[in-house]
Scaffold this motif. Structure first.
Motif, PDB file in Angstrom:
ATOM      1  N   GLY A   1       0.804  -1.215   0.000  1.00 61.58           N
ATOM      2  CA  GLY A   1       0.000   0.000   0.000  1.00 61.58           C
ATOM      3  C   GLY A   1       0.834   1.259   0.000  1.00 61.58           C
ATOM      4  N   ARG A   2       0.124   2.369   0.155  1.00 63.08           N
ATOM      5  CA  ARG A   2       0.768   3.671   0.208  1.00 63.08           C
ATOM      6  C   ARG A   2       1.279   3.926   1.625  1.00 63.08           C
ATOM      7  NH1 ARG A   2      -2.806   8.034  -1.379  1.00 63.08           N
ATOM      8  NH2 ARG A   2      -0.851   9.163  -1.430  1.00 63.08           N
ATOM      9  N   THR A   3       2.453   4.486   1.706  1.00 67.54           N
ATOM     10  CA  THR A   3       3.114   4.673   2.997  1.00 67.54           C
ATOM     11  C   THR A   3       2.281   5.513   3.955  1.00 67.54           C
ATOM     12  OG1 THR A   3       5.256   4.439   1.944  1.00 67.54           O
ATOM     13  CG2 THR A   3       5.226   5.490   4.103  1.00 67.54           C
TER      14      THR A   3
ATOM     15  N   GLN B   1      -0.909   6.113   4.099  1.00 67.64           N
ATOM     16  CA  GLN B   1      -2.116   5.404   4.521  1.00 67.64           C
ATOM     17  C   GLN B   1      -1.784   4.257   5.483  1.00 67.64           C
ATOM     18  OE1 GLN B   1      -4.074   3.256   1.386  1.00 67.64           O
ATOM     19  NE2 GLN B   1      -6.053   3.337   2.418  1.00 67.64           N
ATOM     20  N   GLN B   2      -0.799   3.439   5.146  1.00 70.44           N
ATOM     21  CA  GLN B   2      -0.472   2.275   5.965  1.00 70.44           C
ATOM     22  C   GLN B   2       0.132   2.679   7.317  1.00 70.44           C
ATOM     23  OE1 GLN B   2      -2.502   0.515   4.459  1.00 70.44           O
ATOM     24  NE2 GLN B   2      -1.322  -1.362   4.233  1.00 70.44           N
TER      25      GLN B   2
ATOM     26  N   GLU C   1       5.311   0.567  -0.891  1.00 71.74           N
ATOM     27  CA  GLU C   1       5.637   1.811  -1.586  1.00 71.74           C
ATOM     28  C   GLU C   1       7.065   2.268  -1.262  1.00 71.74           C
ATOM     29  OE1 GLU C   1       3.111   5.662  -2.543  1.00 71.74           O
ATOM     30  OE2 GLU C   1       3.848   5.740  -0.458  1.00 71.74           O
ATOM     31  N   ASP C   2       7.509   2.042  -0.044  1.00 76.43           N
ATOM     32  CA  ASP C   2       8.857   2.459   0.367  1.00 76.43           C
ATOM     33  C   ASP C   2       9.959   1.625  -0.280  1.00 76.43           C
ATOM     34  OD1 ASP C   2       7.934   4.479   2.037  1.00 76.43           O
ATOM     35  OD2 ASP C   2       7.918   3.181   3.806  1.00 76.43           O
TER      36      ASP C   2
ATOM     37  N   LYS D   1       6.097  -5.597  -3.680  1.00 73.35           N
ATOM     38  CA  LYS D   1       4.865  -5.954  -2.979  1.00 73.35           C
ATOM     39  C   LYS D   1       4.894  -7.415  -2.560  1.00 73.35           C
ATOM     40  CE  LYS D   1       1.861  -2.807  -5.515  1.00 73.35           C
ATOM     41  NZ  LYS D   1       0.666  -2.706  -6.362  1.00 73.35           N
TER      42      LYS D   1
END
Length: 98
Positions: free
Chosen positions: A24-26, A28-29, A49-50, A54
């Protein structure tokens, strides 16, 4: 979240280091991790994302293994289902390298 806290506490008491690996997006997570209090219960986290990989790609698990001390390596991962209505979760086993 008491059962999750108990499980994490028991795993740590048994000598396990707990690291979250999530897609996911950093932003958000990390908000989810902090809002649920998991940031206080684990030793770290790796977000797709980092690291540019995935789940289930091995590189994201290798990145998680590199975050702990002493360093370890991913030994394997498996898909599991937590509840009938949840999405499949992935857990991995790491072994110490030092």
């Amino acid at each position: 979240m008491p059962r999750r806290c108990d499980a994490l506490g028991k795993a740590q008491a048994d000598g396990w280091t707990c690291v979250i690996v999530t897609n996911g997006r950093t932003v958000q997570q990390e908000a989810k991790i902090r809002d649920t209090g998991l940031d206080q219960l684990v030793q770290g986290w790796v977000i797709s994302e980092d690291v540019g990989h995935k789940k289930p790609e091995p590189e994201i698990f290798q990145a998680a293994a590199a975050t702990v001390s002493p360093p370890c390596r991913a030994r394997g991962s498996s898909a599991i289902r937590r509840t009938p209505t949840s999405r499949a979760a992935t857990y991995s086993v790491f072994e110490a390298c030092g």
